[in-house]
Design an enzyme around this catalytic site. Structure first.
Site, PDB file in Angstrom:
ATOM      1  N   GLU A  32       0.818  -1.213   0.000  1.00 33.20           N
ATOM      2  CA  GLU A  32       0.000   0.000   0.000  1.00 33.20           C
ATOM      3  C   GLU A  32       0.854   1.266   0.000  1.00 33.20           C
ATOM      4  O   GLU A  32       0.528   2.238  -0.670  1.00 33.20           O
ATOM      5  CB  GLU A  32      -0.954   0.012   1.198  1.00 33.20           C
ATOM      6  N   CYS A 181     -13.149   1.382 -15.672  1.00 39.36           N
ATOM      7  CA  CYS A 181     -13.624   2.730 -15.326  1.00 39.36           C
ATOM      8  C   CYS A 181     -12.427   3.643 -15.096  1.00 39.36           C
ATOM      9  O   CYS A 181     -12.234   4.201 -14.020  1.00 39.36           O
ATOM     10  CB  CYS A 181     -14.510   2.654 -14.074  1.00 39.36           C
ATOM     11  N   CYS A 188     -17.718   0.827 -20.638  1.00 37.43           N
ATOM     12  CA  CYS A 188     -18.952   0.708 -19.846  1.00 37.43           C
ATOM     13  C   CYS A 188     -19.740  -0.564 -20.160  1.00 37.43           C
ATOM     14  O   CYS A 188     -20.427  -1.097 -19.285  1.00 37.43           O
ATOM     15  CB  CYS A 188     -19.823   1.944 -20.051  1.00 37.43           C
ATOM     16  N   CYS A 191     -18.990  -3.231 -17.838  1.00 38.75           N
ATOM     17  CA  CYS A 191     -19.005  -2.890 -16.414  1.00 38.75           C
ATOM     18  C   CYS A 191     -20.144  -3.607 -15.680  1.00 38.75           C
ATOM     19  O   CYS A 191     -21.302  -3.545 -16.103  1.00 38.75           O
ATOM     20  CB  CYS A 191     -19.145  -1.384 -16.227  1.00 38.75           C
ATOM     21  N   CYS A 197     -25.246   3.305 -12.756  1.00 40.44           N
ATOM     22  CA  CYS A 197     -24.279   4.391 -12.943  1.00 40.44           C
ATOM     23  C   CYS A 197     -24.890   5.562 -13.702  1.00 40.44           C
ATOM     24  O   CYS A 197     -25.284   5.440 -14.863  1.00 40.44           O
ATOM     25  CB  CYS A 197     -23.055   3.873 -13.691  1.00 40.44           C
TER      26      CYS A 197
END
Length: 344
Positions: A32, A181, A188, A191, A197
């Site tokens: 991270e 995205c 899309c 997706c 959305c």
DNA sequence: AACCCGTGGTT
DNA sequence: TAACCAAGGGT
């Protein structure tokens, strides 16, 4: 709820990444930190090298910082590395398990703490990075980046968190943001959560959210010299600086107004090292972009007749040029080495 | 709150 | 190609 479709998509499409194997809090933490503002593709080899040398907290606790920063060399944002090092000294017993303990460690902020909680400990936390934020703005059809909209996004993403698989929920959104995205491009049709959305329903989903306008960065003229004496070169270490801390470099500095590069490097070398250089030889120029300014570097090579009056405040070394790869250098200095090597 | 903090990738 | 983006944090 979007999480069911999201997790189904994740099960089919999740990326095979090194930090997703042998998962433990230590590996999640290091990954991270490395991934902050840094692309996955860039991080992968760094993460693997790091884990090869420092597979656990104990091995890192016994390490020397010069060796650690050498692993980090080239990854950028070097204070992250220093923060890991000082965090390790603060972790006395086991790896922290609460939000408060995590954010109290240097280098761990709100996002990283929540992501570690979700991924390493399966807590009901949502770490909102740029991917999750962008998906939230698009799902809700928000354009303007404001405090109120930011809170709407947070509420939306937290409301949809998965009870069973909170870590996977975080990673599914990250994978979605990095594959379908994306900031500049969307896919899309593929997706899994397009039906909810609002940006998808609009004609141009990439307009959500509105891109931020960054201010123009200044450019500075710099003169740097390789100083060669008795078949060795002089490098000095940047210490306790916010910028490139812990890295080694060839001496130099800013070219003042109405000053030639040659006059500047003679002056800088006198100020930094107390050496009197008579005739520096120009080798070439280098352009480099840092995070908040650019530089044009004029590179010289200098041959002092004597180094008896050498005086440097920082840590410094005379090294064989072939030993330079034992030291961590900023990218700009590697560009200088490229010029040097072409001379031979 | 705005600025500092690296480097590589994308359009 | 200049502008912007990338698993943000510190001050």
């Amino acid at each position: 709820m979007i999480n069911q479709k999201l997790l189904e998509w994740f099960d089919q499409n999740k990326r095979n990444l090194p930090w997703r194997h042998g998962r433990n809090p230590y590996r999640v933490w290091i990954s991270e930190i490395m991934l902050q503002q840094t692309q996955v593709k860039t991080v992968i080899p760094y993460f693997n090298k790091w884990m090869e040398k420092y597979p656990n907290l104990e091995s890192l606790k016994n390490a020397k910082y010069d060796d650690i920063i050498k692993i980090w060399e080239g990854l950028g944002y070097y204070s992250r590395c220093k923060n890991i090092y000082s965090a390790v000294q603060k972790i006395t017993t086991s790896f922290p398990k609460t939000y408060e303990e995590l954010v109290s460690l240097p280098g761990i902020g709100d996002y990283t703490a929540k992501t570690i909680l979700a991924i390493a400990y399966n807590n009901q936390a949502v770490g909102i990075d740029t991917n999750l934020e962008r998906i939230g703005y698009r799902q809700l059809g928000l354009k303007a980046k404001s405090k109120r909209n930011q809170q709407r996004v947070i509420n939306f993403l937290e409301k949809n968190q998965s009870k069973d698989r909170p870590g996977d929920y975080n990673e599914a959104l990250m994978d979605l943001g990095s594959s379908l995205c994306k900031a500049y491009t969307t896919f899309c049709k593929q997706c899994p959560i397009k039906s909810s959305c609002k940006a998808f329903k609009s004609s141009s989903p990439t307009k959500y959210p509105t891109p931020k306008i960054s201010k123009k960065l200044p450019t500075y003229d710099i003169a740097v010299s390789v100083i060669k004496f008795d078949n060795r070169v002089l490098i000095s270490k940047r210490e306790n600086t916010k910028f490139l801390s812990g890295l080694w470099e060839f001496p130099g500095g800013k070219i003042e107004k109405n000053e030639s590069a040659e006059i500047a490097i003679i002056r800088e070398l006198k100020e930094e090292t107390n050496l009197n250089i008579k005739t520096p030889t120009y080798l070439g120029s280098i352009k480099h972009q840092y995070s908040h300014f650019g530089v044009n570097i004029a590179l010289f090579i200098s041959y002092p007749k004597s180094i008896s009056n050498l005086s440097i405040k920082q840590d410094y070394k005379w090294i064989q040029i072939d030993d330079i790869d034992k030291y961590a250098l900023p990218k700009a200095n590697h560009k200088m080495l490229d010029i040097l090597r072409k001379l031979d």
